[in-house]
Design an enzyme around this catalytic site. Structure first.
Site, short mmCIF file in Angstrom:
data_model
loop_
_atom_site.label_atom_id
_atom_site.label_comp_id
_atom_site.label_asym_id
_atom_site.label_seq_id
_atom_site.Cartn_x
_atom_site.Cartn_y
_atom_site.Cartn_z
N ASP A 1 0.86 -1.19 0.00
CA ASP A 1 0.00 0.00 0.00
C ASP A 1 0.90 1.25 0.00
O ASP A 1 1.89 1.30 0.73
CB ASP A 1 -0.86 -0.05 1.28
CG ASP A 1 -1.97 0.98 1.31
OD1 ASP A 1 -2.45 1.39 0.24
OD2 ASP A 1 -2.39 1.36 2.43
N HIS A 2 0.55 2.23 -0.81
CA HIS A 2 1.24 3.53 -0.83
C HIS A 2 2.77 3.42 -0.97
O HIS A 2 3.52 3.99 -0.18
CB HIS A 2 0.93 4.35 0.43
CG HIS A 2 -0.49 4.83 0.46
ND1 HIS A 2 -0.95 5.83 -0.37
CD2 HIS A 2 -1.55 4.45 1.20
CE1 HIS A 2 -2.24 6.03 -0.13
NE2 HIS A 2 -2.63 5.20 0.80
N HIS B 1 -8.06 9.55 4.56
CA HIS B 1 -7.42 8.64 5.51
C HIS B 1 -7.67 9.15 6.93
O HIS B 1 -7.79 10.35 7.15
CB HIS B 1 -5.92 8.58 5.25
CG HIS B 1 -5.57 7.94 3.94
ND1 HIS B 1 -4.86 8.59 2.95
CD2 HIS B 1 -5.83 6.70 3.44
CE1 HIS B 1 -4.70 7.78 1.92
NE2 HIS B 1 -5.28 6.62 2.19
N GLY B 2 -7.73 8.25 7.89
CA GLY B 2 -7.80 8.66 9.29
C GLY B 2 -9.21 8.66 9.86
O GLY B 2 -10.15 8.15 9.25
N HIS C 1 -9.85 4.17 -1.07
CA HIS C 1 -9.02 4.39 0.13
C HIS C 1 -9.89 5.10 1.16
O HIS C 1 -10.92 5.70 0.81
CB HIS C 1 -7.80 5.24 -0.22
CG HIS C 1 -6.71 4.45 -0.88
ND1 HIS C 1 -5.44 4.33 -0.35
CD2 HIS C 1 -6.70 3.74 -2.03
CE1 HIS C 1 -4.71 3.57 -1.14
NE2 HIS C 1 -5.44 3.19 -2.18
N GLY C 2 -9.45 5.06 2.42
CA GLY C 2 -10.23 5.75 3.45
C GLY C 2 -11.56 5.07 3.71
O GLY C 2 -12.59 5.72 3.86
N SER D 1 -12.57 3.20 6.31
CA SER D 1 -12.97 2.87 7.70
C SER D 1 -14.29 3.51 8.08
O SER D 1 -14.63 4.60 7.61
CB SER D 1 -11.87 3.31 8.68
OG SER D 1 -10.82 2.39 8.68
N ASN E 1 -10.09 -0.08 1.36
CA ASN E 1 -8.95 -0.06 2.28
C ASN E 1 -9.38 0.30 3.70
O ASN E 1 -10.10 1.28 3.91
CB ASN E 1 -7.93 0.99 1.81
CG ASN E 1 -7.13 0.54 0.62
OD1 ASN E 1 -7.46 -0.45 -0.03
ND2 ASN E 1 -6.07 1.27 0.31
N THR F 1 -7.67 2.54 9.78
CA THR F 1 -8.02 3.30 10.98
C THR F 1 -8.90 2.50 11.94
O THR F 1 -8.73 2.57 13.16
CB THR F 1 -8.74 4.61 10.57
OG1 THR F 1 -7.80 5.37 9.80
CG2 THR F 1 -9.19 5.42 11.74
P1 13P Z 1 -8.73 4.43 6.65
O1 13P Z 1 -7.89 5.51 7.28
O2 13P Z 1 -10.13 4.91 6.42
O3 13P Z 1 -8.69 3.17 7.39
O4 13P Z 1 -8.11 4.16 5.20
C1 13P Z 1 -6.95 3.38 5.07
C2 13P Z 1 -6.38 3.42 3.71
O5 13P Z 1 -6.94 3.96 2.79
C3 13P Z 1 -5.09 2.72 3.53
O6 13P Z 1 -4.50 2.98 2.28
#
Ligand code: 13P
Length: 324
Positions: free
Chosen positions: A81-82, A179-180, A210-211, A213, A254, A257
């Protein structure tokens, strides 16, 4: 059984999505595999460069290999990832990864294409598919910190040119998530209008959210009730939004968090209520138990529960790249 990420996408496109879970610790690695085994759900296990550095790439990969041996019934892919060039080189030469992500989303369109296509060339020579990113997500993840003013939605009119010039195999898009733990303010949420336009430009092409959570308010309250001070207003992606995104081409969601928030809630609660205890095994077991429960309900939400049976009889010979 480890399979190609692309093979997972071929099966799930438009019908269900695969959770891509970021792992850093032994409890998380075991928790992900056990939850996938119980749910008979395919899963993507992913490591960021920070996860690889924490105890060393050898250690995290060895933990994942060990979990795969303990749970041979689990259908999984291992994703970087990333990554940037140095991490990707190391992941490719390890021979352990099913796919890699090049995150050149902060660059201009042309530079993003150029860096992505150079990685695609190398990765495809190893038989490994590549996730690229177009558009910029805000938020904090590991060592990446992007302010709201730097964030940019993916432009649907650019996606076709980006994919055909870079030859990437899947595309992470910016449609409002970040993210977060602080994703949306007020009534904000996923921009389904943008997502639908992207899918129209790229029919059948796997898209990545992504993001992803949920940022469960119960665990935020739990953290704050046992001495933490997470900001109020933390909010994640709603279950209904995730479900609505799947028929629009989101194949990979993904999640990092939610695992961290749960870790903090369990450990804060444990040590607050048991101030004399100092044994890491007691909260570690509780974390694994709650993590498994959380992931089992994620697999249900994504519709991947029970889908492992679609892959038995498949192996890495089926690894096929979309653009070759
Ligand atoms: P979250 O911060 O929403 O868990 O997203 C994680 C993510 O996109 C990892 O690449």
């Amino acid at each position: 059984m480890k399979l190609s990420t692309q093979r997972l996408f071929d099966d799930c496109y438009g019908k269900y999505a695969i959770a891509a879970v970021n792992v850093f610790t032994m409890e998380q690695v075991l928790g992900v595999f056990e939850a996938a085994s119980v749910s008979r759900s395919p899963v993507i296990i992913q490591t960021t460069p920070v996860a690889r550095d924490y105890a060393g790439a050898t250690m995290i990969i060895a933990m994942i290999d060990a979990a795969a041996e303990i749970f041979p019934d689990v259908i999984y892919a291992l994703h970087l990832d990333h990554g940037v060039e140095a991490h990707i080189d190391s992941a490719l030469s390890s021979g352990k990864y099913s796919s890699v992500m090049i995150d050149a989303s902060h660059e201009s369109f042309e530079d993003n294409v150029q860096r992505t296509s150079a990685i695609v060339k190398k990765a495809h020579a190893h038989g490994i598919p590549v996730e690229a990113e177009l558009g910029v997500l805000s938020g904090v993840e590991d060592d990446i910190d992007v302010s709201d003013s730097q964030a940019k939605y993916t432009k649907p009119e650019e996606v076709l040119a980006f994919v055909s010039q870079s030859h990437c195999d899947s595309l992470a898009i910016a449609v409002g998530t970040s993210h977060g733990a602080y994703k949306f303010a007020g009534k904000q949420g996923i921009r389904f209008d943008i997502l639908a336009m992207i899918q129209e430009m790229l029919p059948k092409f796997p898209l990545v959210l992504h993001g992803g959570s949920a940022v469960n308010p119960y665990h935020v309250t739990r953290i704050n009730g046992f001495g933490g001070s997470m900001m109020t207003g933390s909010r994640g992606v709603k279950d209904e939004e995730i479900q609505k995104a799947i028929p629009l081409g989101i194949c990979k969601v993904n999640i990092a968090t939610d695992l961290r928030i749960l870790w903090t809630a369990v450990h804060r609660e444990h040590f607050y209520l048991n101030p004399c205890l100092f044994d890491p095994i007691v909260p570690g077991k509780q974390y694994r138990k709650e993590l498994i429960e959380m992931l089992v309900s994620k697999f249900e939400l994504l519709g991947s529960k029970g889908k492992s049976c679609n892959f038995f009889g498949q192996s890495n010979e089926h690894l096929k790249l979309r653009n070759q």
